[in-house]
Design a protein around this motif. Structure first.
Motif, PDB file in Angstrom:
ATOM      1  N   VAL A  10      -9.761  -3.255  -6.884  1.00 15.63           N
ATOM      2  CA  VAL A  10      -8.401  -2.953  -7.343  1.00 15.63           C
ATOM      3  C   VAL A  10      -7.882  -1.795  -6.500  1.00 15.63           C
ATOM      4  O   VAL A  10      -8.402  -0.680  -6.579  1.00 15.63           O
ATOM      5  CB  VAL A  10      -8.393  -2.571  -8.834  1.00 15.63           C
ATOM      6  N   ALA A  12      -5.614  -1.327  -2.535  1.00 12.35           N
ATOM      7  CA  ALA A  12      -5.847  -1.611  -1.117  1.00 12.35           C
ATOM      8  C   ALA A  12      -5.440  -0.439  -0.244  1.00 12.35           C
ATOM      9  O   ALA A  12      -4.794  -0.593   0.783  1.00 12.35           O
ATOM     10  CB  ALA A  12      -5.107  -2.876  -0.716  1.00 12.35           C
ATOM     11  N   GLY A  16     -10.341   0.989  -0.796  1.00 13.52           N
ATOM     12  CA  GLY A  16     -10.515  -0.420  -1.141  1.00 13.52           C
ATOM     13  C   GLY A  16     -10.681  -1.294   0.095  1.00 13.52           C
ATOM     14  O   GLY A  16     -11.505  -2.217   0.118  1.00 13.52           O
ATOM     15  N   ILE A  33      -6.794  -6.640  -4.617  1.00 13.49           N
ATOM     16  CA  ILE A  33      -5.410  -6.731  -5.098  1.00 13.49           C
ATOM     17  C   ILE A  33      -4.750  -5.352  -5.014  1.00 13.49           C
ATOM     18  O   ILE A  33      -5.427  -4.319  -5.049  1.00 13.49           O
ATOM     19  CB  ILE A  33      -5.338  -7.238  -6.554  1.00 13.49           C
ATOM     20  N   SER A 131      -1.227  -6.693 -10.103  1.00 10.79           N
ATOM     21  CA  SER A 131      -1.589  -5.441 -10.771  1.00 10.79           C
ATOM     22  C   SER A 131      -2.665  -5.683 -11.825  1.00 10.79           C
ATOM     23  O   SER A 131      -2.561  -6.629 -12.613  1.00 10.79           O
ATOM     24  CB  SER A 131      -0.305  -4.920 -11.430  1.00 10.79           C
ATOM     25  N   THR A 169      -5.692   2.921 -13.043  1.00  7.67           N
ATOM     26  CA  THR A 169      -5.693   2.101 -14.269  1.00  7.67           C
ATOM     27  C   THR A 169      -7.132   1.810 -14.679  1.00  7.67           C
ATOM     28  O   THR A 169      -7.464   1.807 -15.866  1.00  7.67           O
ATOM     29  CB  THR A 169      -4.982   0.751 -13.983  1.00  7.67           C
ATOM     30  N   LEU A 190       6.877  16.360   1.552  1.00 10.53           N
ATOM     31  CA  LEU A 190       6.232  15.695   2.683  1.00 10.53           C
ATOM     32  C   LEU A 190       7.226  14.777   3.351  1.00 10.53           C
ATOM     33  O   LEU A 190       8.004  14.119   2.661  1.00 10.53           O
ATOM     34  CB  LEU A 190       5.066  14.819   2.216  1.00 10.53           C
ATOM     35  N   GLY A 287     -12.930   6.691  -4.303  1.00 12.66           N
ATOM     36  CA  GLY A 287     -11.744   7.267  -3.670  1.00 12.66           C
ATOM     37  C   GLY A 287     -10.976   8.168  -4.622  1.00 12.66           C
ATOM     38  O   GLY A 287     -11.554   8.768  -5.542  1.00 12.66           O
ATOM     39  N   MET A 301      -8.938  10.949   2.086  1.00  9.50           N
ATOM     40  CA  MET A 301      -9.210   9.615   2.611  1.00  9.50           C
ATOM     41  C   MET A 301     -10.649   9.513   3.119  1.00  9.50           C
ATOM     42  O   MET A 301     -11.330   8.508   2.895  1.00  9.50           O
ATOM     43  CB  MET A 301      -8.242   9.318   3.752  1.00  9.50           C
TER      44      MET A 301
HETATM   45  C1  LIG Z   1       0.279  15.210   2.582  1.00  8.58           C
HETATM   46  C2  LIG Z   1      -1.046  14.577   2.456  1.00  8.58           C
HETATM   47  C3  LIG Z   1      -1.899  14.753   3.488  1.00  8.58           C
HETATM   48  C4  LIG Z   1      -3.157  14.216   3.412  1.00  8.58           C
HETATM   49  N1  LIG Z   1      -3.983  14.410   4.471  1.00  8.58           N
HETATM   50  C5  LIG Z   1      -5.198  13.859   4.444  1.00  8.58           C
HETATM   51  C6  LIG Z   1      -6.027  13.918   5.597  1.00  8.58           C
HETATM   52  O1  LIG Z   1      -5.666  14.478   6.645  1.00  8.58           O
HETATM   53  N2  LIG Z   1      -7.232  13.309   5.536  1.00  8.58           N
HETATM   54  C7  LIG Z   1      -7.649  12.692   4.396  1.00  8.58           C
HETATM   55  O2  LIG Z   1      -8.795  12.227   4.385  1.00  8.58           O
HETATM   56  N3  LIG Z   1      -6.867  12.584   3.305  1.00  8.58           N
HETATM   57  C8  LIG Z   1      -5.645  13.138   3.290  1.00  8.58           C
HETATM   58  N4  LIG Z   1      -4.832  12.974   2.225  1.00  8.58           N
HETATM   59  C9  LIG Z   1      -5.304  12.255   1.039  1.00  8.58           C
HETATM   60  C10 LIG Z   1      -5.255  10.733   1.196  1.00  8.58           C
HETATM   61  O3  LIG Z   1      -3.953  10.295   1.472  1.00  8.58           O
HETATM   62  C11 LIG Z   1      -5.793  10.072  -0.065  1.00  8.58           C
HETATM   63  O4  LIG Z   1      -6.977  10.711  -0.439  1.00  8.58           O
HETATM   64  C12 LIG Z   1      -6.053   8.584   0.162  1.00  8.58           C
HETATM   65  O5  LIG Z   1      -4.857   7.852   0.225  1.00  8.58           O
HETATM   66  C13 LIG Z   1      -6.921   7.991  -0.959  1.00  8.58           C
HETATM   67  O6  LIG Z   1      -7.177   6.655  -0.673  1.00  8.58           O
HETATM   68  P1  LIG Z   1      -7.517   5.621  -1.822  1.00  8.58           P
HETATM   69  O7  LIG Z   1      -7.681   4.310  -1.121  1.00  8.58           O
HETATM   70  O8  LIG Z   1      -8.651   6.126  -2.633  1.00  8.58           O
HETATM   71  O9  LIG Z   1      -6.260   5.592  -2.783  1.00  8.58           O
HETATM   72  P2  LIG Z   1      -4.724   5.279  -2.452  1.00  8.58           P
HETATM   73  O10 LIG Z   1      -4.436   5.436  -1.008  1.00  8.58           O
HETATM   74  O11 LIG Z   1      -3.937   6.068  -3.421  1.00  8.58           O
HETATM   75  O12 LIG Z   1      -4.589   3.724  -2.790  1.00  8.58           O
HETATM   76  C14 LIG Z   1      -4.600   3.253  -4.109  1.00  8.58           C
HETATM   77  C15 LIG Z   1      -3.925   1.887  -4.157  1.00  8.58           C
HETATM   78  O13 LIG Z   1      -4.127   1.326  -5.453  1.00  8.58           O
HETATM   79  C16 LIG Z   1      -2.961   0.624  -5.838  1.00  8.58           C
HETATM   80  N5  LIG Z   1      -2.966   0.520  -7.305  1.00  8.58           N
HETATM   81  C17 LIG Z   1      -2.806   1.501  -8.208  1.00  8.58           C
HETATM   82  N6  LIG Z   1      -2.897   1.009  -9.470  1.00  8.58           N
HETATM   83  C18 LIG Z   1      -3.109  -0.311  -9.353  1.00  8.58           C
HETATM   84  C19 LIG Z   1      -3.284  -1.383 -10.297  1.00  8.58           C
HETATM   85  N7  LIG Z   1      -3.245  -1.185 -11.632  1.00  8.58           N
HETATM   86  N8  LIG Z   1      -3.476  -2.641  -9.841  1.00  8.58           N
HETATM   87  C20 LIG Z   1      -3.513  -2.883  -8.498  1.00  8.58           C
HETATM   88  N9  LIG Z   1      -3.345  -1.902  -7.558  1.00  8.58           N
HETATM   89  C21 LIG Z   1      -3.160  -0.637  -7.981  1.00  8.58           C
HETATM   90  C22 LIG Z   1      -1.819   1.452  -5.272  1.00  8.58           C
HETATM   91  O14 LIG Z   1      -0.651   0.680  -5.086  1.00  8.58           O
HETATM   92  C23 LIG Z   1      -2.418   1.958  -3.935  1.00  8.58           C
HETATM   93  O15 LIG Z   1      -2.061   1.138  -2.837  1.00  8.58           O
HETATM   94  C24 LIG Z   1      -3.563  13.484   2.256  1.00  8.58           C
HETATM   95  C25 LIG Z   1      -2.687  13.288   1.220  1.00  8.58           C
HETATM   96  C26 LIG Z   1      -1.430  13.826   1.300  1.00  8.58           C
HETATM   97  C27 LIG Z   1      -0.482  13.598   0.176  1.00  8.58           C
END
Ligand SMILES: Cc1cc2nc3c(=O)[nH]c(=O)nc-3n(C[C@H](O)[C@H](O)[C@H](O)COP(=O)(O)OP(=O)(O)OC[C@H]3O[C@@H](n4cnc5c(N)ncnc54)[C@H](O)[C@@H]3O)c2cc1C
Length: 502
Positions: A10, A12, A16, A33, A131, A169, A190, A287, A301
């Motif tokens: 869940v 992308a 994910g 998804i 979702s 979620t 930002l 994540g 990230m």
């Molecule tokens: C200004 C800024 C700078 C940053 N700089 C860095 C950096 O330099 N290096 C670094 O490592 N990190 C950085 N980060 C942090 C980084 O962006 C996040 O940690 C990263 O996006 C996390 O990835 P993720 O895949 O865990 O979650 P996310 O990228 O948040 O992805 C989660 C996904 O889940 C989906 N989703 C949510 N709920 C549901 C649901 N119920 N059903 C289906 N889909 C759902 C969302 O639509 C989203 O696409 C920064 C963040 C910010 C704001």
């Protein structure tokens, strides 16, 4: 009900997508998804760290990422509005045992696009606009309720992983707590926007000040920059170009910096939180769903990608019925402390940037060079280690690396004289055993055919591990060292019995 896929992912984002690519290359079927209508915009996670590049190497996308990215060598720092430091650092030359020595910069949307392209090569695609709305689990699997196009349907899988970001979620449905703090007064605007009038154009510009900071990071190969500018406590701010222009002028003390039309604008609030658990039965968190950071230190990230890569091989073994009981529990045991460490480090990074220590401020001009180089090497040294983890066994005196460290790369020679990289050997889906002799290395991959013996003519590969002849190093499927023991000892068989189903 039979499972329609082995694993439902869940979310992308980078976490994910990394997990999906890793599972697929290990022969596990998955669905991924995302509730948004299409890919996320925004440069957000800009820094890609060396250990993440090593994961991308295993997924066969490190070259594409490096071609698209830039090394952040050029930096200008201001205290208040006055420049106090301009420095250019040459990229570190990669070596045989450290092919990815530096972090590189790449907007997150671009990293995600590269991961999606790899996902397509592996035969899957993200189901956008879908979702997760509910989940039930029993002893055999998980039944997820998914809403797409206004319709609700269920999907049955063996496991589910919530990679669904800070507002997860999955975390809420599992009732897992997310304690920590949200600081309404620590906010930033930002933007991805063209910035004109700031020289040198290829430098990262960083303004430090009393409870405020601003960073402008140019994108590789584009006129756009990522602008992050702090918002004063209590100040009402709408994400608009007018507000951005005002804040940039205020922080820089200049009226000659011109901004284009932002491609992306957002307000960020400081959240520092860690999930109480990373697992509930057949469901996992990874994540940002499991840990919320400050953007300082580029942990978000990168930590998510490492979570995914730690979980991928364990889930694959479980799906294939080859995991010993307890292997899936080691995910939380290894990754929650790593998440906590990343949280603490990013919190320290944010406080020292927003408010440089008062005692340091008068001499900051003098010590900034040393401070930055220390920050750079801390940032580079990103790999989490699992020294005290349940899967790390150091049965003999430690060498240059030890159980729980990522295994170094190196080059061996086949009897026909061809060169082979250790990183390529670690890509095998199972464990890799390296048994070092004086000038040779015997390599066995779990489930692989007969062992291969390679030459290590000048002992360089053995040197990278710092072990004596007669030592066996067992490399986990995620490239970490699981066991270091005498080749003749019983520890290797005992270790594999503990990790793999008999
Ligand atoms: C200004 C800024 C700078 C940053 N700089 C860095 C950096 O330099 N290096 C670094 O490592 N990190 C950085 N980060 C942090 C980084 O962006 C996040 O940690 C990263 O996006 C996390 O990835 P993720 O895949 O865990 O979650 P996310 O990228 O948040 O992805 C989660 C996904 O889940 C989906 N989703 C949510 N709920 C549901 C649901 N119920 N059903 C289906 N889909 C759902 C969302 O639509 C989203 O696409 C920064 C963040 C910010 C704001």
């Amino acid at each position: 009900m039979s499972a329609e896929a082995d694993v439902l992912i869940v979310g992308a984002g980078p976490t994910g997508l990394t997990l999906a690519c890793d599972l697929l290359r290990r022969g596990v079927t998955c669905r991924i998804i995302d509730r948004s209508a299409g890919p996320q915009e925004g440069s957000r996670g800009f820094g890609v760290k060396p250990r993440t590049l090593a994961v991308f190497d295993a997924l066969d996308i490190a070259g594409t990422v490096l071609d698209a990215a830039r090394a952040d060598g050029h930096l200008r720092v201001y205290l208040g509005t006055a420049p106090i430091h301009t420095g250019r650092r040459e990229p570190t030359t990669p070596t045989v045992d450290t092919p990815y020595p530096d972090s590189v910069s790449l907007p997150q949307w671009r990293t995600e696009a590269i991961l999606r392209a790899r996902l397509a090569e592996l035969g899957e695609k993200v189901r956008f606009g879908a979702s997760l709305a509910g989940l039930d689990q029993d002893a055999d699997g998980v039944t997820a309720t998914i809403v797409a196009d206004g319709e609700e349907r269920t999907l049955r899988t063996a496991y589910l992983v919530g990679c669904d970001g800070g507002g997860s979620t999955v975390r809420k449905l599992l009732g897992i707590g997310f304690p920590g703090r949200t600081e309404e007064d620590t906010r930033a605007l930002l933007a991805d926007v063209e910035v004109r009038g700031l020289e040198p154009r290829d430098a990262v510009h960083l303004w430090l000040g009393e409870r405020r900071m601003m960073a402008v990071r140019p994108w590789p190969g584009a006129v756009t920059s990522q602008v992050v500018v702090s918002i004063a406590p209590g100040q009402a701010v709408e994400p608009s170009v007018e507000e951005l222009t005002r804040l940039v002028a205020e922080h820089s003390g200049r009226d000659d910096i011109r901004l284009g039309t932002p491609a992306w604008l957002s307000v960020w609030r400081y959240n520092l939180r860690l999930a109480d658990r990373y697992r509930a039965g057949r469901a996992f968190l990874a994540g940002d769903a499991a840990h919320g950071h400050s953007p300082f230190g580029a942990y978000g990230m990168n930590t998510g990608v490492q979570d995914a890569y730690n979980l991928g091989w364990k889930l694959a073994l479980a799906v294939q019925g080859r995991a010993a009981p307890g292997l899936l529990d080691t995910y939380e045991a290894e990754r929650r402390p790593a998440g906590k460490a990343a949280l603490d480090a990013s919190d320290r990074g944010l406080s020292s940037a927003v408010t440089p220590p008062r005692v340091l401020r008068p001499v900051l001009r003098l010590v900034i060079g040393a401070l930055l180089s220390r920050m750079r090497s801390d940032g580079r040294d990103d790999h989490p280690t699992y020294h005290d983890g349940p899967l790390s066994v150091q049965a003999i005196r430690r060498g240059r690396v030890r159980a729980g460290d990522p295994a170094p790369d190196g080059v061996l020679t086949t009897p026909r004289g061809d060169r082979i990289h250790l990183y390529d050997l670690y890509r095998a889906p199972g464990f890799t055993a390296l048994s070092f002799e004086e000038r040779r290395v015997r390599v066995e991959t779990a489930g692989g055919a007969t062992p291969d013996t390679y030459d290590d003519p000048d002992g360089a590969a053995r040197g990278a591990f710092g072990v004596r002849p007669g030592t066996t190093v067992l490399i986990r499927p995620d490239g970490y060292i699981g066991l270091v023991a005498r080749t003749s000892g019983p520890e290797r068989a005992a270790y594999l019995n503990r990790v793999l189903a008999r």
